[in-house]
Write a protein that holds these residues in place. Structure first.
Motif, PDB file in Angstrom:
ATOM      1  N   GLU A  50       0.853  -1.192   0.000  1.00 17.95           N
ATOM      2  CA  GLU A  50       0.000   0.000   0.000  1.00 17.95           C
ATOM      3  C   GLU A  50       0.881   1.232   0.000  1.00 17.95           C
ATOM      4  O   GLU A  50       1.600   1.487   0.967  1.00 17.95           O
ATOM      5  CB  GLU A  50      -0.925  -0.013   1.217  1.00 17.95           C
ATOM      6  CG  GLU A  50      -1.962   1.105   1.218  1.00 17.95           C
ATOM      7  CD  GLU A  50      -2.974   0.939   2.334  1.00 17.95           C
ATOM      8  OE1 GLU A  50      -2.962   1.792   3.253  1.00 17.95           O
ATOM      9  OE2 GLU A  50      -3.757  -0.034   2.291  1.00 17.95           O
ATOM     10  N   ASP A  51       0.835   1.961  -1.096  1.00 13.80           N
ATOM     11  CA  ASP A  51       1.725   3.110  -1.303  1.00 13.80           C
ATOM     12  C   ASP A  51       3.185   2.668  -1.167  1.00 13.80           C
ATOM     13  O   ASP A  51       3.645   1.842  -1.929  1.00 13.80           O
ATOM     14  CB  ASP A  51       1.374   4.252  -0.361  1.00 13.80           C
ATOM     15  CG  ASP A  51       0.037   4.901  -0.723  1.00 13.80           C
ATOM     16  OD1 ASP A  51      -0.336   4.849  -1.900  1.00 13.80           O
ATOM     17  OD2 ASP A  51      -0.622   5.446   0.167  1.00 13.80           O
ATOM     18  N   THR A  52       3.913   3.163  -0.172  1.00 11.19           N
ATOM     19  CA  THR A  52       5.348   2.882  -0.094  1.00 11.19           C
ATOM     20  C   THR A  52       5.684   1.719   0.826  1.00 11.19           C
ATOM     21  O   THR A  52       6.848   1.328   0.911  1.00 11.19           O
ATOM     22  CB  THR A  52       6.112   4.121   0.421  1.00 11.19           C
ATOM     23  OG1 THR A  52       5.666   4.435   1.750  1.00 11.19           O
ATOM     24  CG2 THR A  52       5.871   5.321  -0.486  1.00 11.19           C
ATOM     25  N   ARG A  53       4.668   1.147   1.495  1.00 12.18           N
ATOM     26  CA  ARG A  53       4.961   0.163   2.536  1.00 12.18           C
ATOM     27  C   ARG A  53       4.201  -1.138   2.343  1.00 12.18           C
ATOM     28  O   ARG A  53       3.225  -1.216   1.582  1.00 12.18           O
ATOM     29  CB  ARG A  53       4.668   0.742   3.923  1.00 12.18           C
ATOM     30  CG  ARG A  53       5.514   1.985   4.211  1.00 12.18           C
ATOM     31  CD  ARG A  53       5.705   2.242   5.652  1.00 12.18           C
ATOM     32  NE  ARG A  53       6.686   3.346   5.846  1.00 12.18           N
ATOM     33  CZ  ARG A  53       7.812   3.230   6.488  1.00 12.18           C
ATOM     34  NH1 ARG A  53       8.164   2.070   7.015  1.00 12.18           N
ATOM     35  NH2 ARG A  53       8.636   4.266   6.620  1.00 12.18           N
ATOM     36  N   ASP A 390      10.417  -2.446  -0.208  1.00 11.26           N
ATOM     37  CA  ASP A 390      11.634  -2.655  -0.994  1.00 11.26           C
ATOM     38  C   ASP A 390      11.748  -4.160  -1.192  1.00 11.26           C
ATOM     39  O   ASP A 390      12.186  -4.881  -0.284  1.00 11.26           O
ATOM     40  CB  ASP A 390      12.861  -2.115  -0.264  1.00 11.26           C
ATOM     41  CG  ASP A 390      12.889  -0.598  -0.191  1.00 11.26           C
ATOM     42  OD1 ASP A 390      11.960   0.041  -0.723  1.00 11.26           O
ATOM     43  OD2 ASP A 390      13.831  -0.049   0.406  1.00 11.26           O
ATOM     44  N   LEU A 391      11.347  -4.641  -2.359  1.00 12.53           N
ATOM     45  CA  LEU A 391      11.173  -6.069  -2.593  1.00 12.53           C
ATOM     46  C   LEU A 391      11.749  -6.456  -3.944  1.00 12.53           C
ATOM     47  O   LEU A 391      11.765  -5.645  -4.876  1.00 12.53           O
ATOM     48  CB  LEU A 391       9.681  -6.435  -2.561  1.00 12.53           C
ATOM     49  CG  LEU A 391       8.929  -6.086  -1.272  1.00 12.53           C
ATOM     50  CD1 LEU A 391       7.429  -6.110  -1.508  1.00 12.53           C
ATOM     51  CD2 LEU A 391       9.323  -7.042  -0.162  1.00 12.53           C
ATOM     52  N   ILE A 392      12.203  -7.706  -4.042  1.00 12.38           N
ATOM     53  CA  ILE A 392      12.643  -8.235  -5.326  1.00 12.38           C
ATOM     54  C   ILE A 392      12.067  -9.633  -5.510  1.00 12.38           C
ATOM     55  O   ILE A 392      11.689 -10.296  -4.539  1.00 12.38           O
ATOM     56  CB  ILE A 392      14.181  -8.276  -5.443  1.00 12.38           C
ATOM     57  CG1 ILE A 392      14.786  -9.302  -4.476  1.00 12.38           C
ATOM     58  CG2 ILE A 392      14.776  -6.900  -5.228  1.00 12.38           C
ATOM     59  CD1 ILE A 392      16.285  -9.539  -4.691  1.00 12.38           C
ATOM     60  N   ALA A 393      11.980 -10.054  -6.751  1.00 13.19           N
ATOM     61  CA  ALA A 393      11.568 -11.423  -7.069  1.00 13.19           C
ATOM     62  C   ALA A 393      12.604 -12.029  -7.995  1.00 13.19           C
ATOM     63  O   ALA A 393      13.083 -11.377  -8.934  1.00 13.19           O
ATOM     64  CB  ALA A 393      10.190 -11.444  -7.730  1.00 13.19           C
ATOM     65  N   VAL A 394      12.964 -13.291  -7.717  1.00 13.10           N
ATOM     66  CA  VAL A 394      13.959 -13.998  -8.514  1.00 13.10           C
ATOM     67  C   VAL A 394      13.394 -15.340  -8.956  1.00 13.10           C
ATOM     68  O   VAL A 394      12.535 -15.915  -8.285  1.00 13.10           O
ATOM     69  CB  VAL A 394      15.270 -14.213  -7.719  1.00 13.10           C
ATOM     70  CG1 VAL A 394      15.858 -12.874  -7.296  1.00 13.10           C
ATOM     71  CG2 VAL A 394      15.044 -15.095  -6.502  1.00 13.10           C
ATOM     72  N   VAL A 411      12.063  -5.724  -9.371  1.00  8.76           N
ATOM     73  CA  VAL A 411      12.621  -4.886  -8.307  1.00  8.76           C
ATOM     74  C   VAL A 411      11.593  -3.831  -7.991  1.00  8.76           C
ATOM     75  O   VAL A 411      11.141  -3.095  -8.885  1.00  8.76           O
ATOM     76  CB  VAL A 411      13.954  -4.242  -8.710  1.00  8.76           C
ATOM     77  CG1 VAL A 411      14.456  -3.317  -7.589  1.00  8.76           C
ATOM     78  CG2 VAL A 411      15.006  -5.287  -9.033  1.00  8.76           C
ATOM     79  N   MET A 412      11.204  -3.750  -6.732  1.00  3.77           N
ATOM     80  CA  MET A 412      10.267  -2.721  -6.257  1.00  3.77           C
ATOM     81  C   MET A 412      10.962  -1.935  -5.151  1.00  3.77           C
ATOM     82  O   MET A 412      11.520  -2.517  -4.219  1.00  3.77           O
ATOM     83  CB  MET A 412       8.986  -3.360  -5.725  1.00  3.77           C
ATOM     84  CG  MET A 412       8.025  -2.404  -5.069  1.00  3.77           C
ATOM     85  SD  MET A 412       6.513  -3.216  -4.465  1.00  3.77           S
ATOM     86  CE  MET A 412       5.572  -3.320  -5.983  1.00  3.77           C
ATOM     87  N   LYS A 413      10.933  -0.619  -5.254  1.00  2.00           N
ATOM     88  CA  LYS A 413      11.520   0.248  -4.245  1.00  2.00           C
ATOM     89  C   LYS A 413      10.470   1.234  -3.777  1.00  2.00           C
ATOM     90  O   LYS A 413       9.948   2.017  -4.583  1.00  2.00           O
ATOM     91  CB  LYS A 413      12.745   0.975  -4.805  1.00  2.00           C
ATOM     92  CG  LYS A 413      13.412   1.924  -3.816  1.00  2.00           C
ATOM     93  CD  LYS A 413      14.505   2.730  -4.506  1.00  2.00           C
ATOM     94  CE  LYS A 413      15.002   3.852  -3.604  1.00  2.00           C
ATOM     95  NZ  LYS A 413      15.898   4.775  -4.332  1.00  2.00           N
ATOM     96  N   GLY A 414      10.127   1.157  -2.508  1.00  2.00           N
ATOM     97  CA  GLY A 414       9.114   2.053  -1.980  1.00  2.00           C
ATOM     98  C   GLY A 414       7.778   1.913  -2.677  1.00  2.00           C
ATOM     99  O   GLY A 414       7.052   2.890  -2.885  1.00  2.00           O
ATOM    100  N   GLY A 415       7.446   0.674  -3.054  1.00  2.00           N
ATOM    101  CA  GLY A 415       6.159   0.411  -3.680  1.00  2.00           C
ATOM    102  C   GLY A 415       6.105   0.677  -5.167  1.00  2.00           C
ATOM    103  O   GLY A 415       5.070   0.430  -5.807  1.00  2.00           O
ATOM    104  N   VAL A 416       7.194   1.151  -5.748  1.00  2.00           N
ATOM    105  CA  VAL A 416       7.228   1.451  -7.183  1.00  2.00           C
ATOM    106  C   VAL A 416       8.079   0.411  -7.892  1.00  2.00           C
ATOM    107  O   VAL A 416       9.225   0.148  -7.481  1.00  2.00           O
ATOM    108  CB  VAL A 416       7.809   2.848  -7.434  1.00  2.00           C
ATOM    109  CG1 VAL A 416       7.929   3.126  -8.939  1.00  2.00           C
ATOM    110  CG2 VAL A 416       6.945   3.902  -6.764  1.00  2.00           C
TER     111      VAL A 416
END
Length: 419
Positions: A50-53, A390-394, A411-416
């Motif tokens: 949700e948004d950045t978190r 701040d998430l990644i998928a491999v 790669v997601m940083k701050g929800g983006v």
């Protein structure tokens, strides 16, 4: 106030209040989630952003209306990795020697290259980097951090150390006419008052972390020797901690490490000559160890090493120290001294740590929640409700096969989503 302005103001005040915009929600549906703390991944888990978190984590999450869904079949979702020891203002020494980068490359060139290398780092799955010194590029890392934070250029969240601090006469470049002032790769200091002044000055200029050199070689070809005294390191550490900054210490010798431990620093970098007793003392104080194995290996390769079964003395020494740290129960920081080798190849340190005795899952914990804890970052490092998205998928399962980290699909940083 004239009548026209009064009429316009009254009209604005009479407008109905505008409802708050709905938050942007995204559901990520991977095959499994590695949460950064539990060595075992969680099949079937989903993550709601949700948004950045991160708003929710678990199986079969209920979705608010308007939620966007991203399917990640066959992939593991995990926290964005944290590079624990990097130098964005350096590039591999087999391209340009360190001395030439410090003395001959224009600051603008180094800064533009650093920005490109920051983007490469982010796209490789590292959403945070602790950058431990610009190596002669002054405070340009502060500007780069601001550029990234403002969205001007893509890159990881940065913890910057600015110039780093070395003992008077104990750094480089060297080898010039005695008495000629040559630009140095770090700020020189001497004495308790001098080192405290340097610490405070760098913090005022934007340093998030204070980098100190507890030892170094005074002349080319000489072995590393202790430089700052225990009193100097203690005073510098106290000044940094008073300002809410952590302290990272370059220490290769056992005596340099001992002085840093006595000073109460937060992390020790390299530690090639560390002994079991030194690492036991580190463990007792919960000081994290950043072994930088990949840098030792890269430098050896630049010097001609090709036989993996017969490592040169420097590589063997680094590996022995790493095993001693593991045996002592020292918290391990994942940081490869990237810049010595190519940015974007940060996983070389992860592979070296696994080859040195850590399980893949333990290395992944070190690269996520472990580094977050060592650097006092309470808002990231795990897949947990309330933390930064701040998430990644491999592809595949990195807890079983670390080569999965070379196949970053999201790669997601701050929800983006940035990749």
């Amino acid at each position: 106030m004239n009548a026209l302005i009064k009429t316009a103001l009254a009209a604005v005040l009479a407008l109905p209040a505008v409802a708050n915009a709905e938050p942007q929600r995204t559901l990520l549906r991977p095959a499994q989630v590695f949460d950064g703390t539990d060595p075992a991944p969680h099949p079937g888990w989903q993550v709601l952003v949700e948004d950045t978190r991160i708003a929710a984590v678990g199986p079969n999450l209920s979705l608010p209306p308007g939620t966007q869904t991203i399917d990640l079949p066959g992939q593991t979702l995990m926290p964005g990795m944290i590079e624990g020891h990097g130098h964005l203002f350096l590039h591999p020494y087999n391209e340009t020697p360190w001395d030439d980068q410090v003395l001959h490359e224009p600051l603008a060139l180094r800064t533009i290259r650093a920005a490109r290398q920051a983007e490469t780092t982010l796209r490789a799955g590292f959403t945070t980097e602790r950058d431990l010194g610009t190596e002669g590029a002054g405070y340009a890392d502060v500007g780069l951090k601001k550029a990234i934070d403002s969205g001007l250029t893509p890159g990881p969240r940065l913890l910057v150390a600015t110039r780093a601090i070395v003992a008077q006469g104990a750094y480089g470049p060297k080898g010039f006419e005695p008495g000629v002032s040559v630009p140095q790769g770090a700020e020189e200091a001497s004495g308790v008052e001098g080192i405290v002044r340097a610490v405070r000055g760098q913090i005022a200029a934007g340093a998030d972390v204070v980098k100190l050199y507890a030892d170094y070689h005074y002349r080319p070809g000489e072995p590393s020797l202790p430089t700052f005294s225990e009193a100097e390191l203690t005073a510098a550490t106290a000044a940094a901690h008073d300002a809410g900054r952590t302290v990272a210490v370059h220490a290769v010798t056992a005596e340099g490490m001992r002085r840093a431990i006595a000073a109460g620093v937060d992390t020790i970098e390299h530690g090639d000559e560390g002994t079991p007793a030194v690492f036991k003392a580190m463990a007792a104080k919960h000081i994290a160890f950043c072994p930088t194995l990949a840098a030792s290996e890269a430098i050896a390769r630049y010097r001609g090493w090709t036989d993996p079964d017969h490592p040169p003395a420097g590589v063997a020494e680094s590996r022995t120290a790493f095993r001693a740290a593991l045996a002592a129960g020292v918290p391990i920081c994942m940081g490869g001294d990237v810049g010595v080798f190519a940015h974007g190849e940060n996983v070389r340190e992860i592979n070296a740590m696994a080859a040195g005795g850590m399980t893949p899952a333990a290395v992944l914990v070190a690269a996520t929640s472990g580094n977050a804890q060592a650097f006092h970052l309470t808002d990231r490092g795990a897949v947990k409700s309330g933390l930064l998205a701040d998430l990644i998928a491999v592809d595949g399962d990195p807890t079983r096969d670390l080569s999965a980290l070379t196949h970053v699909k999201l790669v997601m940083k701050g929800g983006v989503v940035v990749r």
